[in-house]
Design an enzyme around this catalytic site. Structure first.
Site, PDB file in Angstrom:
ATOM      1  CE  LYS A 108      31.870  44.511  47.602  1.00  0.00           C
ATOM      2  NZ  LYS A 108      32.883  44.917  46.629  1.00  0.00           N
ATOM      3  CG  ASN A 109      31.545  42.519  43.689  1.00  0.00           C
ATOM      4  OD1 ASN A 109      31.759  43.516  44.379  1.00  0.00           O
ATOM      5  ND2 ASN A 109      32.276  41.417  43.772  1.00  0.00           N
ATOM      6  CB  CYS A 121      43.517  47.095  47.799  1.00  0.00           C
ATOM      7  SG  CYS A 121      43.048  45.555  47.106  1.00  0.00           S
ATOM      8  CG  ASP A 173      35.210  38.157  46.010  1.00  0.00           C
ATOM      9  OD1 ASP A 173      36.422  38.416  46.112  1.00  0.00           O
ATOM     10  OD2 ASP A 173      34.408  38.907  45.428  1.00  0.00           O
ATOM     11  NE  ARG A 207      35.385  47.848  50.748  1.00  0.00           N
ATOM     12  CZ  ARG A 207      36.057  46.848  50.173  1.00  0.00           C
ATOM     13  NH1 ARG A 207      37.023  46.240  50.821  1.00  0.00           N
ATOM     14  NH2 ARG A 207      35.770  46.457  48.946  1.00  0.00           N
TER      15      ARG A 207
HETATM   16  C1  UD1 Z   1      36.135  42.113  40.949  1.00  0.00           C
HETATM   17  C2  UD1 Z   1      35.299  42.077  42.216  1.00  0.00           C
HETATM   18  C3  UD1 Z   1      36.067  41.417  43.345  1.00  0.00           C
HETATM   19  C4  UD1 Z   1      36.572  40.038  42.909  1.00  0.00           C
HETATM   20  C5  UD1 Z   1      37.343  40.120  41.590  1.00  0.00           C
HETATM   21  C6  UD1 Z   1      37.743  38.768  41.039  1.00  0.00           C
HETATM   22  C7  UD1 Z   1      33.940  44.072  41.988  1.00  0.00           C
HETATM   23  C8  UD1 Z   1      33.627  45.445  42.473  1.00  0.00           C
HETATM   24  N1  UD1 Z   1      34.991  43.460  42.580  1.00  0.00           N
HETATM   25  O1  UD1 Z   1      37.283  42.922  41.215  1.00  0.00           O
HETATM   26  O2  UD1 Z   1      35.193  41.272  44.460  1.00  0.00           O
HETATM   27  O3  UD1 Z   1      37.424  39.522  43.911  1.00  0.00           O
HETATM   28  O4  UD1 Z   1      36.515  40.778  40.599  1.00  0.00           O
HETATM   29  O5  UD1 Z   1      36.618  37.976  40.856  1.00  0.00           O
HETATM   30  O6  UD1 Z   1      33.273  43.541  41.126  1.00  0.00           O
HETATM   31  N2  UD1 Z   1      44.204  42.749  36.700  1.00  0.00           N
HETATM   32  C9  UD1 Z   1      45.287  43.235  35.992  1.00  0.00           C
HETATM   33  N3  UD1 Z   1      45.113  44.347  35.211  1.00  0.00           N
HETATM   34  C10 UD1 Z   1      43.908  44.988  35.136  1.00  0.00           C
HETATM   35  C11 UD1 Z   1      42.808  44.479  35.856  1.00  0.00           C
HETATM   36  C12 UD1 Z   1      42.994  43.350  36.637  1.00  0.00           C
HETATM   37  O7  UD1 Z   1      46.381  42.680  36.049  1.00  0.00           O
HETATM   38  O8  UD1 Z   1      43.800  45.984  34.414  1.00  0.00           O
HETATM   39  C13 UD1 Z   1      44.391  41.559  37.570  1.00  0.00           C
HETATM   40  C14 UD1 Z   1      44.180  41.904  39.050  1.00  0.00           C
HETATM   41  O9  UD1 Z   1      45.318  42.454  39.639  1.00  0.00           O
HETATM   42  C15 UD1 Z   1      43.805  40.562  39.633  1.00  0.00           C
HETATM   43  C16 UD1 Z   1      43.028  39.895  38.479  1.00  0.00           C
HETATM   44  O10 UD1 Z   1      43.388  40.614  37.294  1.00  0.00           O
HETATM   45  O11 UD1 Z   1      44.955  39.807  39.918  1.00  0.00           O
HETATM   46  C17 UD1 Z   1      41.532  39.928  38.659  1.00  0.00           C
HETATM   47  O12 UD1 Z   1      41.081  41.269  38.759  1.00  0.00           O
HETATM   48  P1  UD1 Z   1      39.663  41.741  38.242  1.00  0.00           P
HETATM   49  O13 UD1 Z   1      38.918  40.602  37.642  1.00  0.00           O
HETATM   50  O14 UD1 Z   1      39.849  42.977  37.440  1.00  0.00           O
HETATM   51  O15 UD1 Z   1      38.961  42.123  39.632  1.00  0.00           O
HETATM   52  P2  UD1 Z   1      38.171  43.435  39.986  1.00  0.00           P
HETATM   53  O16 UD1 Z   1      37.292  43.845  38.875  1.00  0.00           O
HETATM   54  O17 UD1 Z   1      39.116  44.437  40.552  1.00  0.00           O
END
Ligand code: UD1
Length: 417
Positions: free
Chosen positions: A22-23, A115, A301, A394
């Site tokens: 999915k990711n 979320c 995850d 999902r």
């Molecule tokens: C992706 C994965 C999710 C996984 C996560 C961490 C997908 C669709 N989802 O989510 O399954 O759990 O990586 O491995 O690929 N953050 C900020 N600012 C930002 C972006 C992120 O502070 O602009 C923080 C987030 O709140 C979180 C951390 O960084 O605490 C990690 O987030 P991120 O690596 O961005 O995860 P996702 O891409 O949302």
């Protein structure tokens, strides 16, 4: 409302194919917005998240044809999704931001909401786009981005997966060279970069902390099969480890699962790379320590599924969640089944060996849902898992059915009206 029934299960055995990740699929779908030529993607998993991404791409102007598990997409005239319920609720929808800005010079979309597992801001995505020369305005719940993109040096304060993906996609069509430092290194990022390269992008360093992208004028069509899902494979590996199983996960990439496989091996499970996939034998017996980190560290995850394994070992396991601020919501549900777990801030202390007994539990997020299903395999009696928000569907292609094919007593039931 989806509900699942799980009864104490015998040891799992047999072979099961692993679905496409999915990711990996979600950013690859967003990347289709970067070209007007046709994209063909194979082995598309049947998930509600991919269905929602199709809906978002349709709103953005894509025509989508699906034949079995192959999807053909074309985006002749891309447009912004604007205010949209799906954009607000599906976090990964933010991935259309980089591609749309790069191709159209502007983009307007709903701010994604927080979320259940945390606030999940998008400041790193927006700061990076600003570095590339975009103007960013936030008003009325909308993000408006405009400007022609130019290559730049970007340092990410945290190696965010989504921000790295958005910025790599944006940089493929920016004028000049972009360097992303402290980039995320997840296999799904490498896969996205392989796909972008198949479209004609020039990218070096994917899978390292420094990704260099040389912008090109246009990208072209491509045909691609994304990688297998390391989290689905990891979840099934935990199910095997819980039941003293003997399971072959067909197509699983153990090179993407090192951190989890080290934990399972330390706990006593035999994990063997096989030319058909990944073979797991035996039961997790010893307690473990797991700290969630960015890849190649232990994946957040997998924290909930591995915690269920820890409840069945002898001794004290210690988990530390460092990625998301609210990712222990499965704990209260596991305690309902009898698990002995104490949470103190980011720390969870799991006293293994407490017998689990079936009960009615509720899924609070995607990986929590999977973890609760696993717990039902070892709980005495029957567990009913309610999933009012449809979390499990999902991100897992019929997990209950895959477990059933391996011998588990799992099935989906419809809730009474
Ligand atoms: C992706 C994965 C999710 C996984 C996560 C961490 C997908 C669709 N989802 O989510 O399954 O759990 O990586 O491995 O690929 N953050 C900020 N600012 C930002 C972006 C992120 O502070 O602009 C923080 C987030 O709140 C979180 C951390 O960084 O605490 C990690 O987030 P991120 O690596 O961005 O995860 P996702 O891409 O949302």
């Amino acid at each position: 409302m989806p509900q699942y029934q799980i009864s104490h299960s015998p040891r799992l055995s047999g072979e099961i194919p692993i679905s496409t990740a999915k990711n990996a699929v979600l950013p690859i779908l967003a990347a289709c917005l970067l070209t007007k030529e046709e994209i063909i993607l194979h082995q598309m998993p049947r998930l509600t998240d991919t269905g929602h991404m199709f809906d978002i791409l349709s709103i953005c102007g894509a025509t989508i044809r699906q034949e079995g598990k192959t999807v053909c997409l074309r985006v002749d005239a891309p447009q912004s999704p604007m205010e949209n319920e799906l954009m607000r609720t599906m976090r990964a929808s933010v991935l259309v931001m980089g591609p749309l800005t790069a191709r159209c010079g502007e983009c307007c979309l709903s701010m994604p909401g927080g979320c259940a597992i945390g606030q999940r801001p998008i400041d790193l995505h927006l700061k990076g786009l600003q570095k590339l020369g975009a103007r960013v305005e936030l008003s009325g719940g909308l993000v408006q981005i405009s400007g022609k993109l130019t290559g730049a040096n970007i340092y990410l304060d945290f190696p965010s997966v989504g921000a790295t993906e958005n910025l790599v996609m944006a940089a493929t069509l920016a004028r000049g060279v972009t360097r992303i430092e402290n980039a995320a290194k997840e296999p799904e990022i490498v896969d996205l970069c392989h796909f972008l390269s198949a479209m004609g992008a020039r990218i070096a360093g994917a899978g390292t902390a420094n990704i260099i992208i040389e912008g090109v004028e246009t990208l072209h069509g491509a045909e691609y099969t994304p990688i297998p899902d390391r989290i689905e494979a990891g979840t099934l590996a935990c199910a095997a480890a819980l039941t003293d199983g003997h399971v072959l996960l067909q197509g699983a990439r153990s090179d993407h699962m090192r951190a989890l496989l080290f934990k399972l091996s330390e706990a006593g499970v035999i994990c063997r790379e096989d030319k058909k996939g990944l073979r797991l034998m035996g039961k997790a017996r010893h307690p473990m320590e797991a700290r969630t980190l960015s890849y190649p560290g232990f994946p957040t995850d997998m924290q909930a599924p591995l915690m269920v394994v820890a409840t069945q070992t002898k001794g004290l396991s210690v988990f530390l969640e460092t990625i998301f601020e609210n990712r222990y919501m499965h704990v209260v549900e596991l305690k309902r089944l009898g698990a002995d777990i104490r949470v103190e801030g980011q720390l969870a202390l799991i006293q293994g060996g407490a017998p689990l007994t079936g009960a009615h539990v509720t899924a609070t997020d995607l990986r929590a849902a999977a973890a609760l299903m696993l717990a039902g395999l070892v709980a005495q009696g029957q567990t009913i898992l309610s999933d009012p928000a449809g979390h499990l569907m999902r991100g897992y292609e019929a997990l209950e059915e895959k477990l059933r094919l391996l011998g588990a007593n799992t099935g989906r039931i419809e809730a009474s009206p």
